[in-house]
Design a protein around this motif. Structure first.
Motif, PDB file in Angstrom:
ATOM      1  N   GLU A  70       0.856  -1.186   0.000  1.00  0.00           N
ATOM      2  CA  GLU A  70       0.000   0.000   0.000  1.00  0.00           C
ATOM      3  C   GLU A  70       0.894   1.239   0.000  1.00  0.00           C
ATOM      4  O   GLU A  70       1.566   1.521   0.986  1.00  0.00           O
TER       5      GLU A  70
ATOM      6  N   ASN B 241       0.984   4.712   0.433  1.00  0.00           N
ATOM      7  CA  ASN B 241       0.226   5.852   0.935  1.00  0.00           C
ATOM      8  C   ASN B 241       0.915   7.185   0.622  1.00  0.00           C
ATOM      9  O   ASN B 241       0.273   8.229   0.594  1.00  0.00           O
TER      10      ASN B 241
ATOM     11  N   ASN C  15       6.750   3.571   3.169  1.00  0.00           N
ATOM     12  CA  ASN C  15       5.677   2.583   2.989  1.00  0.00           C
ATOM     13  C   ASN C  15       6.246   1.168   3.189  1.00  0.00           C
ATOM     14  O   ASN C  15       6.414   0.425   2.220  1.00  0.00           O
TER      15      ASN C  15
END
Length: 489
Positions: free
Chosen positions: A116, A118, A300
């Motif tokens: 993920e 972000n 991340n």
């Protein structure tokens, strides 16, 4: 069959599996059925032995084959029913087998990591622009001149000078006993290369053709072999032949000899400038790209499977070992093995794998794709750079099965351009020499840090070269991740 699926470390899935005993019994009966027609048992014709007797005599074989089969089938069924796409073979452990009780075991498989992103914008990075000058082109011509030079027997003198190539025999002895790596015959020694320990080449200078001489030398205290470090030795050297360098004149003929497609020296210079600029731009882009990716990975965090890391570390080790061989060195002689190099590269490999995954994730999020037009532009650019046709380049890449690697490179370039636009660059300009000096300083700092680690032993008389350091510091790119990611989707 009962299956419990757990998330494990390093992007693994753990499967706790329980198989009814009846499944094993059915598999065992099938194994017995396959074995009966060929079973040779004393007192019975082949294939005619009673089933119970055959089962008893071949019980171990039947049991092991049946257990292996039911476990393999159970793993495959468990993966399919739980929508798990493995990227490595399952590792089986903790197998429990008892008569008339369910069989239990644990299986672990690597899966593509969940990532993920972000944050992948608004980081700071440094971008260097290298400016190629006329002096850089002249240096490149001199390098080509030296590469194209020949070594001719010396006619007007009979003694070795600096810059000559002396063809010699030598034998090194410590306390009167020859040591490993200290003897060679017909060795071509470039005087001034610094290939041997201090004093060796200086001792050869002034020797005459046919002369034999003892060189009393001392190995450096920091030498990588404890048996030789700081020890006094005697090298007996015989000069057989003396050769001198003959350099070609740099003119239009020289240009055509270097590149048959060059029409003149000016044409060759133009190609050299373009090649040097492309090389410099690629190097600085990789550095800038690496800075951005490193920050994205840190911001991340995610884990990657060990199988990914091991594959990349093996690739780095292979490339490093190959560099030794290309330089005419045997890495085993300086105490370096493939396994040692692969282990040393694990941390670097893990970072490279993570960065490759980030590239693909950014491409997904921003809908960045490689079109056939992009591939054609890549091929056209390199065809012009190498004075070849696009068809020749494409055919060569297809023969070497490197088209997919080109696609990954092009994707990386497109992702870099995107990330360079959404992150903040601190730009600076350097000459080629300034840039190389900054790289050398960074490499020296890295080498100093690495020297604190345990040094490998050496078996050769020549002093340790910088080949190992060069092999470790040369940047590498992983090209495996995208393919595996697509198979996991």
């Amino acid at each position: 069959m009962k299956v419990q699926v757990n998330d494990a470390e390093r992007s693994q899935k753990e499967l706790l599996v329980e198989i009814p005993y009846e499944v094993f019994e059915t598999a065992a009966d099938k194994e017995l059925d396959k074995l009966l027609p060929k079973a040779k048992i004393h007192g019975f014709r082949p294939g005619k032995a009673p089933r119970d007797i055959a089962r008893k005599q071949f019980s171990h074989q039947i049991k092991s084959q049946a257990i292996e089969k039911v476990i393999n089938e159970a793993v495959q069924d468990a993966l399919t029913s739980n929508n798990i796409v493995p990227i490595s073979q399952a590792h089986i452990s903790d197998v429990v087998f008892e008569e008339n009780k369910p069989i239990t075991f644990t299986a672990k498989v690597d899966v593509f990591p969940k990532v993920e992103l972000n944050k992948y914008k608004d980081f700071n990075f440094k971008k260097v622009t290298v400016e190629i000058s006329d002096a850089d082109i002249e240096d490149a011509l001199i390098t080509l001149q030296e590469r194209d030079m020949t070594y001719e027997p010396v006619e007007n003198r009979d003694t070795v000078q600096k810059g000559d190539v002396a063809v010699i025999d030598f034998e090194g002895k410590k306390e009167g006993v020859a040591f490993d790596g200290g003897t060679a015959k017909g060795f071509s020694l470039n005087i001034g290369s610094g290939q041997f320990i201090p004093g060796f080449e200086d001792g050869v200078i002034g020797m005459k053709k046919g002369e034999t001489k003892d060189l009393n030398l001392t190995f450096p205290k920091e030498y990588n072999s404890a048996e030789l470090a700081g020890k006094d030795v005697v090298f007996t050297v015989t000069v057989h032949e003396i050769k001198e360098k003959v350099k070609p004149e740099i003119n239009d003929d020289f240009a055509k000899d270097i590149d048959p497609n060059s029409k003149s020296l000016d044409d060759l210079k133009s190609k050299l400038k373009k090649g040097l600029q492309t090389e410099a731009d690629k190097a600085t882009q990789l550095e800038a790209f690496g800075q951005i990716l490193e920050q994205i990975v840190k911001e991340n965090p995610f884990e990657v499977p060990y199988s990914f890391v091991k594959e990349q570390s093996d690739r780095l080790a292979f490339n490093a070992m190959n560099q030794f061989y290309q330089m005419g060195l045997n890495p085993e002689q300086v105490g370096i093995s493939y396994e040692m190099m692969a282990q040393r590269y694990l941390a670097q490999a893990e970072e490279q794998v993570k960065q490759a995954i980030v590239i693909n994730e950014v491409a997904k999020l921003e809908n960045i794709a490689v079109e056939e037009e992009d591939i054609n532009k890549f091929l056209a650019f390199h065809a012009e750079l190498q004075s070849r046709t696009v068809e020749e380049i494409r055919k060569e890449l297809e023969t070497q099965m490197q088209i997919e690697a080109v696609r990954n490179d092009v994707l990386g370039d497109k992702v870099y351009k995107f990330l360079a636009g959404v992150n903040k660059a601190e730009e600076s300009k350097m000459t080629k020499k300034e840039y190389e000096a900054s790289k050398a300083a960074a490499a020296a700092e890295h080498k100093e840090e690495s020297s604190k680690e345990e040094k490998p032993k050496t078996k050769t008389a020549a002093k340790k070269t910088d080949a190992e350091t060069e092999a470790e510091e040369k940047p590498k790119k992983t090209r495996t991740t995208k393919k595996k990611e697509e198979s996991a989707e």
